[in-house]
Design a protein around this motif. Structure first.
Motif, PDB file in Angstrom:
ATOM      1  N   ILE A  90      44.718  77.317   0.102  1.00 12.08           N
ATOM      2  CA  ILE A  90      45.910  76.475   0.220  1.00 12.08           C
ATOM      3  C   ILE A  90      45.501  75.060   0.608  1.00 12.08           C
ATOM      4  CG2 ILE A  90      48.085  76.133   1.456  1.00 12.08           C
ATOM      5  CD1 ILE A  90      48.146  79.192   1.880  1.00 12.08           C
ATOM      6  N   ARG A  91      45.943  74.093  -0.168  1.00  9.88           N
ATOM      7  CA  ARG A  91      45.741  72.677   0.157  1.00  9.88           C
ATOM      8  C   ARG A  91      47.063  72.121   0.640  1.00  9.88           C
ATOM      9  NH1 ARG A  91      43.855  69.022   2.462  1.00  9.88           N
ATOM     10  NH2 ARG A  91      43.094  67.061   1.587  1.00  9.88           N
ATOM     11  N   PHE A  92      47.100  71.752   1.925  1.00 10.29           N
ATOM     12  CA  PHE A  92      48.333  71.295   2.569  1.00 10.29           C
ATOM     13  C   PHE A  92      48.146  69.869   3.066  1.00 10.29           C
ATOM     14  CE2 PHE A  92      50.347  70.959   6.879  1.00 10.29           C
ATOM     15  CZ  PHE A  92      51.643  70.755   6.439  1.00 10.29           C
ATOM     16  N   VAL A  93      48.995  68.961   2.602  1.00 12.38           N
ATOM     17  CA  VAL A  93      48.933  67.570   3.057  1.00 12.38           C
ATOM     18  C   VAL A  93      50.329  67.116   3.481  1.00 12.38           C
ATOM     19  CG1 VAL A  93      48.369  65.186   2.464  1.00 12.38           C
ATOM     20  CG2 VAL A  93      47.011  67.059   1.484  1.00 12.38           C
ATOM     21  N   PRO A  94      50.515  66.797   4.772  1.00 14.29           N
ATOM     22  CA  PRO A  94      51.804  66.304   5.252  1.00 14.29           C
ATOM     23  C   PRO A  94      51.901  64.779   5.165  1.00 14.29           C
ATOM     24  CG  PRO A  94      50.371  66.742   7.116  1.00 14.29           C
ATOM     25  CD  PRO A  94      49.571  67.063   5.877  1.00 14.29           C
ATOM     26  N   HIS A  95      53.132  64.291   5.063  1.00 11.77           N
ATOM     27  CA  HIS A  95      53.392  62.847   4.985  1.00 11.77           C
ATOM     28  C   HIS A  95      54.550  62.494   5.925  1.00 11.77           C
ATOM     29  CE1 HIS A  95      51.579  63.948   1.125  1.00 11.77           C
ATOM     30  NE2 HIS A  95      51.200  62.694   0.984  1.00 11.77           N
ATOM     31  N   LEU A  96      54.536  61.272   6.400  1.00  5.78           N
ATOM     32  CA  LEU A  96      55.614  60.741   7.238  1.00  5.78           C
ATOM     33  C   LEU A  96      56.447  59.786   6.397  1.00  5.78           C
ATOM     34  CD1 LEU A  96      56.490  60.921  10.265  1.00  5.78           C
ATOM     35  CD2 LEU A  96      55.292  58.754  10.603  1.00  5.78           C
TER      36      LEU A  96
END
Length: 356
Positions: free
Chosen positions: A239-245
């Motif tokens: 799983i590649r998980f990238v959060p953003h604001l």
């Protein structure tokens, strides 16, 4: 039946959401509300929005004996606080719902790596339950300690659960192992704190990624997927998980990209999702061709999902939205409380989303 409730850490965003929801709950009574810095101050002085809603309620210092007089204690505190008090409370027949990470990860190695804390009650961790109602409802009903899920993992696990469950039931791969989760959150997800990168002039008209090299919610998502597989190990998912604001106060939008196998392409994904969540009060699977937005769930315990597949393509995209402070935190915690005490799961949570 009146449930006596205490909230530890009532001055943060999840704390005030708990007060807002529980003050309208027909079977809950807030008995104690603690704050390290605001003890003695009345709630409506600190939160004018609650004026006339809560009466004769003030913040107090934390006293374990007072907490133990309650039926359930919500910890809306930094990581590491709930585990200091969980043993005393459960020994006194008080249930614990922790909105931080103390009881989310079953792996001590992962917990200590990502949260830089030593876990002080690993024996209780083993008996705690991950509080994702739509997945663990039966276990939650029997639990004394709930690890309330993180906001991003809520969207990710619930977004993946139907296809992973279908794969589990079929005992064959329906999706390729590589999963991409492109996630965005409003600024309230960072908590009520005065950090330079969170002030208005830094976040307004700006859109930024963070935790790109690794984020503490990834092991929680991986744990959730593994639990749905129930040990069948159809395949190991990467799983590649990238959060953003994003420059909004509330809201969370997770876009999940999957590559279907030949067996997966033969399935009707829309039906898989419709059937899986058919009886869930707070999960809304949208009709084909309809897509969610964060405003459609603002202030509610709703989570909306859309499924998109493409002709002559193995790619599938799952779109998931929620209010990060409600279904992603405090609303989900109240949902867990309802289950733990045998109440209608929707009590105190039938809040219509706010629009505009």
């Amino acid at each position: 039946m009146k449930i006596k409730v205490a909230i530890v850490g009532g001055t943060g965003y999840t704390g005030v959401e708990l007060i807002r929801l529980l003050s309208q709950h027909p079977n809950a009574q807030i008995e104690y509300l603690t704050s390290r810095t605001e003890a003695g101050k009345r709630v409506e002085e600190f939160f004018p929005s609650l004026r006339g809603v809560v009466r004769d309620l003030a913040f107090t210092d934390l006293d374990e004996n007072n907490l133990a007089k309650c039926d359930v204690v919500f910890f809306a505190t930094p990581h590491g606080v709930a585990m200091k008090h969980a043993k005393f409370l459960t020994e006194n027949n008080t249930k614990v719902i922790d909105l931080a990470a103390d009881f989310r990860l079953q792996s001590l190695t992962d917990f200590e790596k990502w949260y830089q804390l030593e876990h002080t009650c690993s024996d209780l961790l083993k008996t705690s339950v991950y509080g994702l109602a739509e997945i663990n409802r039966e276990k939650i009903a029997k639990a004394d300690i709930i690890g309330n899920p993180g906001c991003y993992p809520t969207t990710a696990i619930l977004g993946l659960a139907p296809i992973i469950h279908a794969q589990n039931q079929a005992n064959q791969a329906l999706i390729d192992p590589y999963i991409i989760i492109d996630a965005k959150s409003g600024i309230s997800g960072a908590g009520r704190q005065g950090k330079l990168n969170l002030i208005f002039s830094e976040t307004s008209e700006n859109f930024s990624a963070y935790g790109v090299a690794g984020h503490r919610h990834l092991p929680e998502i991986e744990q959730g997927v593994s639990e749905i597989l129930q040990g069948k190990n159809v395949q190991n998912h990467e799983i590649r998980f990238v959060p953003h604001l994003v420059p909004m106060i509330r809201g969370m939008f997770s876009t999940i990209h999957l590559r279907l196998t030949d067996a997966g392409q033969a399935k009707d994904l829309q039906k898989i999702y419709d059937d899986f969540y058919a009886n869930e009060a707070f999960i809304d699977v949208l009709p084909k061709g309809v897509y969610p937005d964060t405003r459609s769930v603002r202030g509610s315990n709703r989570l909306r999902i859309a499924v998109q597949t493409f002709d002559n393509s193995p790619i599938a995209t799952i779109l998931v939205v929620q209010d990060n402070l409600v279904k992603g935190a405090s609303g989900q915690a109240v949902q867990n409380m309802n289950i733990m005490f045998g109440l209608d799961e929707t009590l105190g949570l039938n809040v219509v989303p706010v629009s505009p």
